[in-house]
Design a protein around this motif. Structure first.
Motif, mmCIF file in Angstrom:
data_model
loop_
_atom_site.group_PDB
_atom_site.id
_atom_site.type_symbol
_atom_site.label_atom_id
_atom_site.label_comp_id
_atom_site.label_asym_id
_atom_site.label_seq_id
_atom_site.Cartn_x
_atom_site.Cartn_y
_atom_site.Cartn_z
ATOM 1 N N SER A 9 0.822 -1.204 0.000
ATOM 2 C CA SER A 9 0.000 0.000 0.000
ATOM 3 C C SER A 9 0.861 1.261 0.000
ATOM 4 C CB SER A 9 -0.902 0.011 1.240
ATOM 5 O OG SER A 9 -1.651 1.208 1.314
ATOM 6 N N THR A 10 0.320 2.321 -0.630
ATOM 7 C CA THR A 10 0.940 3.640 -0.530
ATOM 8 C C THR A 10 0.109 4.573 0.358
ATOM 9 O OG1 THR A 10 -0.220 4.423 -2.520
ATOM 10 C CG2 THR A 10 1.969 3.442 -2.819
ATOM 11 N N SER A 36 3.011 1.976 -6.088
ATOM 12 C CA SER A 36 2.554 2.788 -7.213
ATOM 13 C C SER A 36 2.967 4.245 -7.006
ATOM 14 C CB SER A 36 1.035 2.672 -7.376
ATOM 15 O OG SER A 36 0.384 3.095 -6.192
ATOM 16 N N ASP A 37 2.800 5.050 -8.058
ATOM 17 C CA ASP A 37 3.266 6.437 -8.018
ATOM 18 C C ASP A 37 2.136 7.367 -8.445
ATOM 19 O OD1 ASP A 37 4.862 8.672 -7.841
ATOM 20 O OD2 ASP A 37 5.923 8.328 -9.731
ATOM 21 N N HIS A 38 1.419 7.902 -7.460
ATOM 22 C CA HIS A 38 0.318 8.837 -7.731
ATOM 23 C C HIS A 38 0.468 10.055 -6.827
ATOM 24 C CE1 HIS A 38 -1.657 6.024 -10.391
ATOM 25 N NE2 HIS A 38 -1.534 5.077 -9.470
ATOM 26 N N PRO A 39 1.411 10.944 -7.141
ATOM 27 C CA PRO A 39 1.762 12.036 -6.223
ATOM 28 C C PRO A 39 0.694 13.115 -6.094
ATOM 29 C CG PRO A 39 2.939 12.257 -8.306
ATOM 30 C CD PRO A 39 2.257 10.930 -8.349
ATOM 31 N N TYR A 40 -0.355 13.066 -6.911
ATOM 32 C CA TYR A 40 -1.401 14.079 -6.845
ATOM 33 C C TYR A 40 -2.425 13.781 -5.752
ATOM 34 C CZ TYR A 40 -1.748 10.623 -10.545
ATOM 35 O OH TYR A 40 -1.612 9.470 -11.274
ATOM 36 N N HIS A 41 -2.361 12.595 -5.128
ATOM 37 C CA HIS A 41 -3.301 12.234 -4.070
ATOM 38 C C HIS A 41 -2.685 12.513 -2.700
ATOM 39 C CE1 HIS A 41 -5.857 10.621 -7.064
ATOM 40 N NE2 HIS A 41 -5.222 9.476 -7.259
ATOM 41 N N ALA A 42 -3.325 13.370 -1.919
ATOM 42 C CA ALA A 42 -2.765 13.785 -0.622
ATOM 43 C C ALA A 42 -2.745 12.662 0.398
ATOM 44 C CB ALA A 42 -3.558 14.967 -0.075
ATOM 45 N N ARG A 44 -1.836 9.673 -0.175
ATOM 46 C CA ARG A 44 -0.875 8.667 -0.615
ATOM 47 C C ARG A 44 0.545 9.146 -0.359
ATOM 48 N NH1 ARG A 44 -3.393 3.776 -1.502
ATOM 49 N NH2 ARG A 44 -5.570 4.438 -1.399
ATOM 50 N N LEU A 45 1.421 8.198 -0.050
ATOM 51 C CA LEU A 45 2.827 8.527 0.162
ATOM 52 C C LEU A 45 3.532 8.792 -1.156
ATOM 53 C CD1 LEU A 45 3.507 5.576 2.627
ATOM 54 C CD2 LEU A 45 3.400 7.997 3.275
ATOM 55 N N ASP A 46 4.525 9.657 -1.119
ATOM 56 C CA ASP A 46 5.396 9.795 -2.285
ATOM 57 C C ASP A 46 6.101 8.459 -2.512
ATOM 58 O OD1 ASP A 46 7.168 11.495 -4.206
ATOM 59 O OD2 ASP A 46 8.574 10.374 -2.940
#
Length: 297
Positions: A9-10, A36-42, A44-46
């Protein structure tokens, strides 16, 4: 080599469980931890902050961002991140790269929204540049349409393999020309129509580029249930894998390696969820050793 991994999980709220799971599967002998890499979701972790901490908590397992959101991470800086992680961990990193798909979200971060054609061209440039910035050698000057560096000295640390999550025909062709591995999108597997129509595009592009298609491995994100007793059907009516008992998993994965050339599998729970600790234990302790043994024979 056949890779066996697990997707974690992120979610910020899941940090304690994620750290525990990483240590558990490292001790159990898995090869890969993926995020995974979804940096636009607050919430979620970088991705690279997370993978760095997970690698710091573990000793043997490698990390993979599956896949790096290239439009938000300039290729030259991504190269520095990857070679730094490699140096810090003794090479325990694989570089996953993607074209970028959620462009409205990417634009909200302040990055330029690209057309599909531009995104694919930027993707190929990014992979080519990243590969030039590891392994030592003389200064690199790269004057591309989207990526530029001037007299930039590569890191001495070798660049690890680059795997992509290509989906469309143009990005699949990029994978064949310049990448080292492919993780089919939408959890497609070796029996899916997506695989049957996509893998030949990679192979043809590899041949046209003077490469051996076998140099581009296929590693699958593979969701499913691990049950205590066998299921009457391990695949749904549409052909998608449901899961089954450890013995059913072993039979399926061994066939994938020996009959379909699969190079690895990353376990997810049903619907792409993070596997729980019990499923992770059965995956790492029962299924993976049995597949390794069967393949070795």
């Amino acid at each position: 080599m056949t890779y066996f991994g697990i997707g974690v999980s992120t979610a910020v709220a899941a940090v304690p469980a994620t750290l525990d799971l990483a240590v558990q599967v490292d001790r159990a002998g898995l090869d890969l931890l993926t995020v995974s890499d979804h940096p636009y979701h607050a919430d979620r972790l970088d991705a690279y902050a997370e993978i760095g901490v997970l690698l710091g908590r573990t000793e043997r397992i490698s990390g993979l961002v599956s896949v790096t959101n290239l439009p938000t991470r300039p290729a030259s800086m991504l190269a520095r991140t990857i070679t730094s992680l490699s140096a810090l961990t003794g090479g325990r990193i694989v570089l996953g790269m993607g074209v970028g798909g959620l462009w409205d979200d990417i634009a909200r971060l302040g990055f330029t929204k690209l057309s599909p054609g531009q995104a694919v061209r930027a993707f190929e440039e990014g992979i080519r540049l990243v590969k030039m910035l590891g392994g030592g050698g003389g200064p690199v000057t790269f004057d591309g349409e989207f990526h530029q560096v001037t007299d930039l000295v590569p890191a001495d640390e070798a660049m690890p393999p680059v795997w992509t999550g290509s989906v469309g025909p143009k990005s699949l062709a990029v994978t064949g020309r310049v990448a080292d591995g492919w993780m089919p999108g939408h959890a497609a597997d070796w029996l899916s129509e997506r695989f049957r129509t996509s893998r030949p595009v990679i192979d043809e592009a590899a041949v046209d580029a003077g490469r051996d298609p076998a140099d581009v491995v296929t590693v699958y994100n593979f969701p499913g249930r691990i049950t205590t007793t066998p299921l009457a059907k391990t695949r749904a009516d549409d052909g998608r894998w449901i899961g089954g008992s450890p013995e059913q998993w072993v039979e399926e994965l061994t066939g994938a390696v020996l009959e379909h050339g699969a190079a690895g599998f990353v376990l997810f729970g049903p619907g792409g969820s993070t596997p729980d600790a019990e499923s992770a234990a059965r995956w790492a302790g029962e299924i993976v050793p049995a597949v390794r043994e069967a393949v070795a024979k």
